[in-house]
Design a protein around this motif. Structure first.
Motif, short mmCIF file in Angstrom:
data_model
loop_
_atom_site.label_atom_id
_atom_site.label_comp_id
_atom_site.label_asym_id
_atom_site.label_seq_id
_atom_site.Cartn_x
_atom_site.Cartn_y
_atom_site.Cartn_z
N HIS A 24 -30.21 -8.36 -7.74
CA HIS A 24 -31.49 -7.91 -8.46
C HIS A 24 -31.88 -6.59 -8.09
CE1 HIS A 24 -31.14 -12.44 -8.14
NE2 HIS A 24 -31.99 -12.33 -9.37
N PRO A 25 -31.06 -5.54 -8.65
CA PRO A 25 -31.15 -4.10 -8.14
C PRO A 25 -32.78 -3.62 -8.56
CG PRO A 25 -29.92 -4.35 -9.94
CD PRO A 25 -29.99 -5.77 -9.81
N GLY A 26 -33.46 -4.42 -9.36
CA GLY A 26 -34.89 -3.98 -10.04
C GLY A 26 -35.77 -4.66 -8.97
N PHE A 27 -35.45 -5.08 -8.11
CA PHE A 27 -36.46 -6.22 -7.21
C PHE A 27 -37.75 -5.26 -6.67
CE2 PHE A 27 -37.86 -7.68 -3.07
CZ PHE A 27 -38.37 -8.79 -3.23
N LEU A 29 -38.75 -2.48 -7.84
CA LEU A 29 -39.60 -2.12 -8.79
C LEU A 29 -40.80 -2.94 -9.10
CD1 LEU A 29 -36.90 -0.80 -11.59
CD2 LEU A 29 -38.11 0.81 -9.79
N ASN A 30 -40.56 -4.44 -8.97
CA ASN A 30 -41.46 -5.25 -9.25
C ASN A 30 -42.33 -5.35 -8.06
OD1 ASN A 30 -40.75 -5.39 -11.98
ND2 ASN A 30 -39.17 -6.97 -11.62
N GLU A 32 -43.23 -3.08 -5.31
CA GLU A 32 -43.58 -1.75 -4.81
C GLU A 32 -44.18 -1.76 -3.54
OE1 GLU A 32 -43.20 1.03 -8.85
OE2 GLU A 32 -45.09 1.00 -7.73
#
Length: 234
Positions: A24-27, A29-30, A32
């Protein structure tokens, strides 16, 4: 060493956390707000935020990639230049009508068209009374063995700092100005001899450098020069 046994505190192990973040590389981003709480320590002991460290890692990778691409482009440009100059040299050698013209053309092109080559010579091993000319250098095989026999023994290109007597034999009056040199024996067959090039820079020609170009030129000489020779070449 990390244990794979289940933990009793009900919290995920470090490997599970790492696996989750990897999947989940965008973890962040959600989430911050977590970035302000996460810290990672440099070897210097100073703590920085994960975001700063991530940016630094990406910057380092970017610089490394740019360096590699730049090196590849430089090598490609050098190879293109070497190909063009080699082509011009070969075409000029093919156009030669006499052995002396062939030798002069070879040495002139090597010095004028190739960077860091200050001197060049072509020496043939044969009986000077039977083969030779005004500017075609021919020496007895026995003399060549006496002067540079150790350089010819391997039958391969030799690069580096040569002895004074070897430089004198190969380059004559220019020997005192030479810092390093390279030579390539012309394998006995149609003709026998050696091609030698030199630089004023002692660090230019080293034993670790590639010799494919010299090998290629020696093969061209061996295939084309005999057609211009008068009489048997022994």
């Amino acid at each position: 060493m990390e244990s794979n046994s289940p933990k009793n505190d009900g919290l995920p192990s470090e490997s599970e956390v790492a696996r989750y973040l990897r999947n989940h590389p965008g973890f962040f981003l959600n989430n911050e707000d977590l970035l302000t709480e996460l810290k990672i320590t440099h070897k210097t002991g100073k703590a920085v935020s994960l975001l700063e460290r991530q940016v630094e890692v990406l910057r380092e990778r970017n610089m490394d990639m740019r360096g590699r691409i730049s090196s590849m482009l430089d090598n490609a440009q050098r190879n293109d230049m070497l190909f063009d100059r080699s082509k011009s040299l070969i075409l000029s050698l093919i156009e030669a009508r006499r052995a002396e013209e062939f030798s002069n053309t070879l040495c002139r092109y090597l010095v004028s068209d190739f960077d860091d080559i200050d001197y060049a010579s072509l020496i043939l091993f044969a009986d000077p009374k039977r083969v030779g000319g005004n500017s075609l250098r021919v020496v007895n095989p026995e003399q060549a063995q006496q002067q540079i026999g150790s350089l010819l023994r391997s039958k391969k290109a030799v690069c580096g700092v040569l002895r004074a007597e070897e430089l004198s034999f190969l380059f004559g009056k220019h020997a005192d100005h030479i810092g390093s040199a390279a030579l390539m024996p012309i394998e006995p067959g149609s003709i026998d001899g050696v091609i030698a090039i030199a630089s004023k820079d002692p660090q230019h020609f080293k034993s670790s450098m590639g010799t494919l170009f010299l090998e290629y030129i020696a093969e061209v000489v061996n295939r084309t020069l005999p057609k211009l020779m008068k009489g048997p070449f022994i």
